[in-house]
Design an enzyme around this catalytic site. Structure first.
Site, PDB file in Angstrom:
ATOM      1  N   HIS A  37       0.938  -1.313  -0.109  1.00 28.96           N
ATOM      2  CA  HIS A  37       0.365  -0.040  -0.522  1.00 28.96           C
ATOM      3  C   HIS A  37       0.859   1.164  -0.103  1.00 28.96           C
ATOM      4  CE1 HIS A  37      -3.009  -2.467   2.122  1.00 28.96           C
ATOM      5  NE2 HIS A  37      -3.710  -2.479   1.421  1.00 28.96           N
ATOM      6  N   SER A 185       0.126  -8.662   1.342  1.00 25.00           N
ATOM      7  CA  SER A 185      -0.961  -8.655   1.394  1.00 25.00           C
ATOM      8  C   SER A 185      -1.919  -8.532   2.692  1.00 25.00           C
ATOM      9  CB  SER A 185      -2.187 -10.587   0.910  1.00 25.00           C
ATOM     10  OG  SER A 185      -3.138 -10.293   1.232  1.00 25.00           O
TER      11      SER A 185
HETATM   12  P1  AMP Z   1      -6.771  -2.622  -0.428  1.00 28.32           P
HETATM   13  O1  AMP Z   1      -6.255  -3.042   0.621  1.00 28.32           O
HETATM   14  O2  AMP Z   1      -6.367  -4.699  -0.205  1.00 28.32           O
HETATM   15  O3  AMP Z   1      -8.270  -2.860  -1.130  1.00 28.32           O
HETATM   16  O4  AMP Z   1      -5.157  -2.943  -1.375  1.00 28.32           O
HETATM   17  C1  AMP Z   1      -5.517  -1.293  -1.947  1.00 28.32           C
HETATM   18  C2  AMP Z   1      -4.277  -1.125  -2.953  1.00 28.32           C
HETATM   19  O5  AMP Z   1      -3.295  -1.504  -2.539  1.00 28.32           O
HETATM   20  C3  AMP Z   1      -4.391  -2.162  -4.017  1.00 28.32           C
HETATM   21  O6  AMP Z   1      -4.565  -1.363  -5.172  1.00 28.32           O
HETATM   22  C4  AMP Z   1      -3.926  -2.893  -3.936  1.00 28.32           C
HETATM   23  O7  AMP Z   1      -3.801  -3.890  -5.291  1.00 28.32           O
HETATM   24  C5  AMP Z   1      -2.331  -2.488  -3.803  1.00 28.32           C
HETATM   25  N1  AMP Z   1      -1.576  -3.634  -3.128  1.00 28.32           N
HETATM   26  C6  AMP Z   1      -1.825  -4.491  -2.294  1.00 28.32           C
HETATM   27  N2  AMP Z   1      -1.328  -5.161  -1.941  1.00 28.32           N
HETATM   28  C7  AMP Z   1       0.214  -4.638  -2.825  1.00 28.32           C
HETATM   29  C8  AMP Z   1       1.317  -5.171  -3.249  1.00 28.32           C
HETATM   30  N3  AMP Z   1       1.825  -6.030  -2.881  1.00 28.32           N
HETATM   31  N4  AMP Z   1       2.268  -4.484  -3.912  1.00 28.32           N
HETATM   32  C9  AMP Z   1       1.664  -3.606  -4.741  1.00 28.32           C
HETATM   33  N5  AMP Z   1       0.392  -2.863  -4.286  1.00 28.32           N
HETATM   34  C10 AMP Z   1       0.079  -3.565  -3.828  1.00 28.32           C
END
Ligand code: AMP
Length: 283
Positions: A37, A185
């Protein structure tokens, strides 16, 4: 960092930013922030005068049997991390703010939303596009930052922005990984030490495919088979899908010469993990 819970207050503050001639970058998240993030936040910080992050665990994108209620929520910690990255504004609305009683409008990208994760998570992408369209409408950013980690989501959001003539530049940022290759993640906290080890097979399968491509293999089915074998070696891991597709249409490709997206999703215990790699065009 100013924190907004109310839609109207966020809307007003963003309007002021635009009116002052500054560029606004938006980083939507569900919180439980990690280095993945924060890489989006840094990209926005480097590009834009004002950076707004959002934290909202969006009920609309979780299926009835999914992990909405147990999804990690670490708000204070997230705020500390965002402040350290010099984020200017944080929008953290309640569910009632985002979906007032009676709200019945959704944004659905037909076709793409039924592929990859959309196949096993019906309604998931509709939830994502609906909430992101609302966040775009509230903040009206010049640019919005998303991770390549969610490759199908990125393709769908690009299509949504194009189809709806949204005047917002969608920026994709590379996957951030742990030292041993596991894609970061928020759901990795669910993994037991043994599952954490098993989860490495997703990255291993993608590396195997990349190494075969480097060795000259171009046939998508043979590459896919090789990746499936790597996943199958980890007996406790249950495959959801491993597909080699066009990165824009998400349709399977026969060979990877024009470039392709290799996307994988597996259940490790009860935790669903995804990962992918983009294969560049090759002769
Ligand atoms: P989320 O909180 O899981 O909805 O993710 C929010 C944003 O962070 C989304 O655009 C995801 O694709 C990005 N994101 C999550 N994990 C990663 C990662 N390991 N590397 C890059 N971006 C990420």
């Amino acid at each position: 960092m100013e924190i907004f819970e109310q839609v109207a207050a966020m809307q007003l503050a963003c309007r002021e930013v635009r009116r002052s001639g500054k560029t606004l970058g938006l980083v939507p998240t569900m919180g439980a922030l990690h280095a993945g993030h924060l890489s989006l936040v840094r990209a926005a910080r480097a590009d834009c005068d004002v950076v707004a992050a959002t934290i909202f665990v969006n009920p609309l994108q979780f299926g009835p049997k999914e992990d909405f209620s147990k999804y990690p929520r670490t708000f204070e910690d997230d705020c500390r991390k965002l402040r350290a990255e010099k984020v200017d504004m944080l929008f953290a609305p309640t569910t009632e703010q985002m979906y007032p009683r009676g709200a019945s409008t959704v944004v659905h990208v037909e076709g793409l939303s039924e592929k990859l994760d959309g196949k096993s998570r019906p309604g998931h992408f509709r939830g994502v596009t609906t909430v992101v369209a609302k966040l775009f409408e509230i903040a009206r950013p010049h640019r919005a930052y998303f991770g390549q980690k969610d490759a199908a989501q990125l393709a769908i959001l690009r299509k949504m922005a194009r189809d709806l003539n949204m005047d917002i530049e969608i920026i994709g940022c590379p996957i951030v990984r742990e030292a041993d290759g596991l894609a970061m993640s928020s759901r990795n906290v669910y993994l037991s030490p043994e599952e954490r080890r098993q989860a490495l097979c997703l990255h291993r399968a993608l590396c195997k495919i990349e190494s075969l491509v480097a060795g000259g293999e171009r046939d998508a089915e043979r590459l896919r088979e090789a990746g499936l074998l790597v996943i199958a070696e980890e007996k406790a891991v249950r495959l959801d899908y491993l597909e080699i597709v066009d990165a824009e249409t998400l349709d399977p490709v026969r060979d990877i010469k024009a470039g392709a997206l290799v996307a994988v999703a597996c259940f490790v215990g009860s935790t669903r993990l995804i990962d992918n790699v983009v294969l560049p065009p090759c002769a």
